[in-house]
Design an enzyme around this catalytic site. Sequence first.
Site, PDB file in Angstrom:
ATOM      1  N   ASP A  41     124.174  46.207 -17.967  1.00  0.00           N
ATOM      2  CA  ASP A  41     124.430  46.996 -16.765  1.00  0.00           C
ATOM      3  C   ASP A  41     125.376  46.184 -15.888  1.00  0.00           C
ATOM      4  O   ASP A  41     125.021  45.094 -15.432  1.00  0.00           O
ATOM      5  CB  ASP A  41     123.115  47.280 -16.045  1.00  0.00           C
ATOM      6  CG  ASP A  41     123.260  48.231 -14.868  1.00  0.00           C
ATOM      7  OD1 ASP A  41     124.358  48.288 -14.269  1.00  0.00           O
ATOM      8  OD2 ASP A  41     122.279  48.912 -14.535  1.00  0.00           O
ATOM      9  N   HIS A  72     125.436  51.253 -17.079  1.00  0.00           N
ATOM     10  CA  HIS A  72     124.693  51.644 -15.881  1.00  0.00           C
ATOM     11  C   HIS A  72     124.360  53.143 -15.831  1.00  0.00           C
ATOM     12  O   HIS A  72     123.226  53.527 -15.575  1.00  0.00           O
ATOM     13  CB  HIS A  72     125.464  51.245 -14.626  1.00  0.00           C
ATOM     14  CG  HIS A  72     124.751  51.587 -13.362  1.00  0.00           C
ATOM     15  ND1 HIS A  72     123.543  51.014 -13.011  1.00  0.00           N
ATOM     16  CD2 HIS A  72     125.052  52.468 -12.368  1.00  0.00           C
ATOM     17  CE1 HIS A  72     123.138  51.512 -11.863  1.00  0.00           C
ATOM     18  NE2 HIS A  72     124.027  52.387 -11.450  1.00  0.00           N
ATOM     19  N   SER A  88     119.889  54.710 -10.238  1.00  0.00           N
ATOM     20  CA  SER A  88     120.519  53.726  -9.371  1.00  0.00           C
ATOM     21  C   SER A  88     120.005  53.847  -7.935  1.00  0.00           C
ATOM     22  O   SER A  88     118.799  53.714  -7.707  1.00  0.00           O
ATOM     23  CB  SER A  88     122.040  53.889  -9.451  1.00  0.00           C
ATOM     24  OG  SER A  88     122.690  52.775  -8.881  1.00  0.00           O
TER      25      SER A  88
END
Length: 265
Positions: free
Chosen positions: A201, A231, A100
């Site tokens: 996600d 995610h 991320s």
Amino acid sequence: MTDADLVAPLSVPARPDLTGGRRVGVLVSHGFTGSPASVKPWARSLADVGCAVEVPLLPGHGTSWQDLNTRRWEDWYAGVREAHDKLAAENDVVVLAGLSMGGALVLRLAADLGDSVAGVILVNPAVATTRKDVLALPVVKHVLGSLPGITNDIAKPGVLEHGYDRSPLKAAHSMMQNWRPLRDALPQVTAPVLLMRSAVDHVVDPSSARIIRAGVSSDDVTELVLPRSFHVATLDHDAEMIHAESAAFVARVTGARAEADGTRP
């Protein structure tokens, strides 16, 4: 194991006896409002095959969301840069990896370091968003301190990321302000890239993966879809796939680099 143990940074030395005599380092960064807990199994899987690993606790994380709201992109970048520099001083070659926002940070680092980086591994990296509400952040951040958090987007039942349940808006705005300079710098990324993204996600939309693929200058980019994870895929159903693909990628790019440098044992 306590929560404090889970969110603590991780540092493991190299085992060159398992990597053909080479000392291979891998920096693994967690994401925004997360913690090292979200990437430690990934990092340990790389340590198991002989890599030195550094998992920093990014500034403002592992404490409180209010603390994170006093930190900015420059602080988080300094955290990954320090971890990289330690690995570079102790090892022959370094690979960068991130989840991320951690993916965005290591992309920025790869752009800045150029050919000294052996490879980049990304899991659901964030460099853009199509969400319209983000446009209001410059104003809303002065009115609200935080909004409901983005942690624990995990399909696997009973698994926690050990991050914050609130997203601090000043910190979030700083992260998003630095996406454009990062996107502009993507052509400076010349190292091989392994990009793994979840089919579903709820935090990062597909625009980031498209931008990264189109933006980097590397002629060695592999994209893999994680079919069963959300995610935080590093803790989800496809974690073993991430471990195996990452280990194979590290072996390939560090082996090729060792051969090119004339340092293969």
